[in-house]
Scaffold this active site. Structure first.
Site, PDB file in Angstrom:
ATOM      1  N   LYS A 117       7.318  50.486  72.479  1.00 19.99           N
ATOM      2  CA  LYS A 117       8.061  49.492  71.701  1.00 19.99           C
ATOM      3  C   LYS A 117       8.081  48.121  72.370  1.00 19.99           C
ATOM      4  O   LYS A 117       8.084  47.087  71.686  1.00 19.99           O
ATOM      5  CB  LYS A 117       9.497  49.979  71.451  1.00 19.99           C
ATOM      6  CG  LYS A 117       9.595  51.367  70.815  1.00 19.99           C
ATOM      7  CD  LYS A 117       8.875  51.473  69.498  1.00 19.99           C
ATOM      8  CE  LYS A 117       8.765  52.912  69.022  1.00 19.99           C
ATOM      9  NZ  LYS A 117       7.930  53.053  67.819  1.00 19.99           N
ATOM     10  N   GLU A 147       9.322  47.716  60.388  1.00 25.60           N
ATOM     11  CA  GLU A 147      10.790  47.707  60.309  1.00 25.60           C
ATOM     12  C   GLU A 147      11.329  46.362  60.778  1.00 25.60           C
ATOM     13  O   GLU A 147      10.940  45.872  61.833  1.00 25.60           O
ATOM     14  CB  GLU A 147      11.378  48.769  61.242  1.00 25.60           C
ATOM     15  CG  GLU A 147      11.139  50.194  60.832  1.00 25.60           C
ATOM     16  CD  GLU A 147      11.886  51.172  61.743  1.00 25.60           C
ATOM     17  OE1 GLU A 147      11.790  52.377  61.484  1.00 25.60           O
ATOM     18  OE2 GLU A 147      12.545  50.748  62.722  1.00 25.60           O
ATOM     19  N   VAL A 150       9.224  59.480  54.953  1.00 27.31           N
ATOM     20  CA  VAL A 150      10.007  60.307  54.023  1.00 27.31           C
ATOM     21  C   VAL A 150      10.257  59.542  52.721  1.00 27.31           C
ATOM     22  O   VAL A 150      10.098  60.085  51.628  1.00 27.31           O
ATOM     23  CB  VAL A 150      11.366  60.698  54.669  1.00 27.31           C
ATOM     24  CG1 VAL A 150      12.247  61.433  53.662  1.00 27.31           C
ATOM     25  CG2 VAL A 150      11.155  61.541  55.916  1.00 27.31           C
ATOM     26  N   ARG A 204       2.977  56.043  60.336  1.00 29.68           N
ATOM     27  CA  ARG A 204       2.849  57.284  59.562  1.00 29.68           C
ATOM     28  C   ARG A 204       3.284  57.021  58.119  1.00 29.68           C
ATOM     29  O   ARG A 204       3.877  55.978  57.828  1.00 29.68           O
ATOM     30  CB  ARG A 204       3.794  58.334  60.148  1.00 29.68           C
ATOM     31  CG  ARG A 204       5.244  57.852  60.140  1.00 29.68           C
ATOM     32  CD  ARG A 204       6.267  58.899  60.499  1.00 29.68           C
ATOM     33  NE  ARG A 204       7.614  58.426  60.229  1.00 29.68           N
ATOM     34  CZ  ARG A 204       8.341  57.656  61.020  1.00 29.68           C
ATOM     35  NH1 ARG A 204       7.852  57.245  62.184  1.00 29.68           N
ATOM     36  NH2 ARG A 204       9.556  57.271  60.669  1.00 29.68           N
TER      37      ARG A 204
HETATM   38  C1  MV4 Z   1      18.813  47.111  67.259  1.00 20.40           C
HETATM   39  C2  MV4 Z   1      20.079  46.940  66.650  1.00 20.40           C
HETATM   40  C3  MV4 Z   1      20.709  45.720  66.813  1.00 20.40           C
HETATM   41  N1  MV4 Z   1      20.163  44.759  67.587  1.00 20.40           N
HETATM   42  N2  MV4 Z   1      18.312  46.120  68.004  1.00 20.40           N
HETATM   43  C4  MV4 Z   1      18.182  51.676  65.931  1.00 20.40           C
HETATM   44  C5  MV4 Z   1      17.013  52.562  66.151  1.00 20.40           C
HETATM   45  C6  MV4 Z   1      15.902  51.714  66.606  1.00 20.40           C
HETATM   46  N3  MV4 Z   1      14.938  51.626  65.548  1.00 20.40           N
HETATM   47  C7  MV4 Z   1      16.498  50.405  66.938  1.00 20.40           C
HETATM   48  N4  MV4 Z   1      17.843  50.393  66.396  1.00 20.40           N
HETATM   49  C8  MV4 Z   1      18.620  49.294  66.449  1.00 20.40           C
HETATM   50  N5  MV4 Z   1      18.123  48.244  67.146  1.00 20.40           N
HETATM   51  C9  MV4 Z   1      18.979  44.988  68.165  1.00 20.40           C
HETATM   52  N6  MV4 Z   1      18.459  44.043  68.935  1.00 20.40           N
HETATM   53  C10 MV4 Z   1      20.594  47.999  65.896  1.00 20.40           C
HETATM   54  C11 MV4 Z   1      19.884  49.181  65.817  1.00 20.40           C
HETATM   55  C12 MV4 Z   1      20.535  50.222  65.076  1.00 20.40           C
HETATM   56  C13 MV4 Z   1      20.110  50.561  63.808  1.00 20.40           C
HETATM   57  C14 MV4 Z   1      19.021  49.967  63.209  1.00 20.40           C
HETATM   58  C15 MV4 Z   1      18.620  50.314  61.952  1.00 20.40           C
HETATM   59  C16 MV4 Z   1      19.331  51.269  61.240  1.00 20.40           C
HETATM   60  C17 MV4 Z   1      20.420  51.891  61.806  1.00 20.40           C
HETATM   61  C18 MV4 Z   1      20.819  51.551  63.085  1.00 20.40           C
HETATM   62  C19 MV4 Z   1      21.923  52.173  63.643  1.00 20.40           C
HETATM   63  C20 MV4 Z   1      22.317  51.832  64.899  1.00 20.40           C
HETATM   64  C21 MV4 Z   1      21.614  50.860  65.610  1.00 20.40           C
END
Ligand code: MV4
Length: 448
Positions: free
Chosen positions: A116, A275, A295, A292
């Site tokens: 990442k 994303e 879902v 990928r």
């Molecule tokens: C973040 C964030 C806020 N700020 N990065 C969640 C999983 C991974 N894909 C990264 N994630 C997040 N990264 C920054 N800089 C909040 C999340 C996050 C989140 C993101 C999308 C959907 C649900 C979430 C739930 C908790 C945290």
């Protein structure tokens, strides 16, 4: 074109892929674990090969067994579905060495986007907006604390090999930093055998918006609009919709172009997802790329009319994209709800068991992706998702009404499900108003 495809997956996605193959005149080979001898994918495929005992690590994650099954059955290609080996660069390398076509991107791209921190740097280079954060990998809390100070609190510490929420901790201030860093790093070392971390400013109350892209091996890349996946619980999506209530045509164009730029920067080929986190002021940031099929792909199929699995197969066969960006027309509104065998009232405890009675909804604009049937026993070894209901209507309001009507029809006897919980979510005033962000579920759990 391929004559025979082996599907290295189970459940509804395996069935979904079998259907696409059959429509294209391609023979199918299912692989199944000892727990899945009676599973629908095992029964529907033209051939089925048992690849080992019930636990995933002995069957659906067993690379040697899956490669052997491919060679023995004479399949030309493997479709990995999602989960399991779908984003495993080692497995894809193995396919490449065995001259088996992996229906997805190549192993280099998967490895690069799986890292990442590296993916983040690729996007910075390409001019795709990323969340302000560290430029170099971080290995210790002391260095991390200095960088967190520069970025500005709150910050989020993330594992370089993470994604999906593992090895991730928020620090609200300098006092919290060291503990957050250590916890995230320990989790990363346990989960990925790697403690390389990076730090970003923590974005508050964002939406999770992801763009579907398709890329062929001639450098053509198109986007198919967004999916709003903000309704999640413990990083498990529960409801997805497209288009997002938060995205204007202008913003879609801007984010879509950023998604295309991201896919091009990654030298991506096949179906993928970019994303983003989206703030209420329309600022958006690249978060991760998923290499990928996902879902929630049916809602993109609903609003574009494009069969994503068929496109994946065509792309892997070296064909050009069937559509130019101009030919992609986004129409109406689609919603998907995931039906899990679980007890929401017992902290969503999985509830495997035998389905003794079953009625799933239907009618115009209602789609079911499922591999359950009356008399089927849901094994305890795998994911608790047993069906996806998706609907299409002219607009968001009518799509919600259609989904409520569809959920109202569902009868699943013998196991507990989240159907009523999902119905209640769709009726929540904030959901109805389109006022959602990634904290929606946490907020309503507090209300309850
Ligand atoms: C973040 C964030 C806020 N700020 N990065 C969640 C999983 C991974 N894909 C990264 N994630 C997040 N990264 C920054 N800089 C909040 C999340 C996050 C989140 C993101 C999308 C959907 C649900 C979430 C739930 C908790 C945290």
């Amino acid at each position: 074109m391929f004559q025979k495809i082996l599907i290295a997956n189970r459940g509804e996605i395996a069935v979904r892929i079998i259907r696409a193959c059959r429509e294209m005149g391609i023979e199918t080979v299912a692989v199944y674990s000892e727990a899945d001898a009676e599973a629908l994918h095992t029964q529907l495929a033209d051939e089925a090969v048992c690849i080992g005992p019930a636990p995933s690590k002995d069957s659906y994650l067993n690379m040697e067994q899956i490669i052997s099954a491919t060679i023995v059955s004479g399949a030309d290609a493997i479709h990995p579905g999602f989960g399991f080996l779908s984003e495993n660069s080692k497995f894809v390398e193995l396919c490449e060495q065995c001259h088996i076509t992996f229906i997805g991107p190549n192993s280099d791209v998967i490895r690069k986007m799986g890292h990442k921190a590296e993916a983040r740097n690729t996007m910075i280079q390409a001019g795709v907006p990323v969340i302000p954060g560290s430029k170099e990998p971080i290995y210790d809390a002391k260095t991390g604390a200095k960088i967190a100070e520069e970025i500005g609190y709150p910050v989020i510490v993330k594992a370089a090999l993470g994604g999906g929420g593992k090895g991730m901790r928020v620090a609200q201030n300098a006092d919290e930093f060291e503990a957050s860093f250590q916890t995230a790093q320990k989790e990363a070392e346990m989960a990925f055998a790697d403690g390389t971390m990076y730090i970003e400013h923590f974005v508050q109350h964002p939406r999770h918006i992801e763009f579907q892209i398709l890329a062929d091996s001639y450098g053509n890349v198109i986007h198919l609009g967004e999916r709003d996946c903000s309704i999640q619980r413990n990083h498990q999506k529960m409801i997805e919709e497209s288009p997002s209530a938060a995205i204007s045509d202008t913003l879609r164009e801007k984010m879509g172009q950023a998604a295309i730029k991201a896919a091009k920067a990654a030298h991506y080929v096949n179906a993928g997802t970019i994303e983003f986190l989206l703030e209420s002021n329309e600022q958006f940031y690249f978060m991760e790329m998923n290499t990928r099929i996902q879902v929630e792909h049916p809602i993109t199929e609903w609003i574009t009319g494009i069969d994503l699995i068929k496109e994946q197969i065509r792309i892997a066969d070296g064909k050009r994209l069937s559509y130019t960006q101009d030919q992609v027309k986004i129409s109406g509104h689609a919603i998907e709800v995931r039906i899990n065998a679980e007890r929401p009232e017992e902290n969503f405890l999985p509830c495997p068991g035998t389905i003794t009675g079953l009625h799933l909804p239907g009618g115009k604009g209602v789609r079911i992706d499922s591999a359950i049937y009356s008399g089927y026993t849901i094994p305890p070894y795998y994911d608790s998702m047993i069906a996806k209901i998706s609907v299409w209507a002219k607009n968001r309001r009518e799509a919600i009404q259609k989904m409520q009507s569809a959920l109202g029809e569902v009868i699943i006897e013998g196991v507990d499900t989240n159907v009523n919980y999902q119905y209640a979510l769709l009726n929540h005033p904030d959901f109805l108003a389109g006022n959602i962000d990634i904290e929606f579920i946490d907020r309503i759990q507090q209300e309850a």
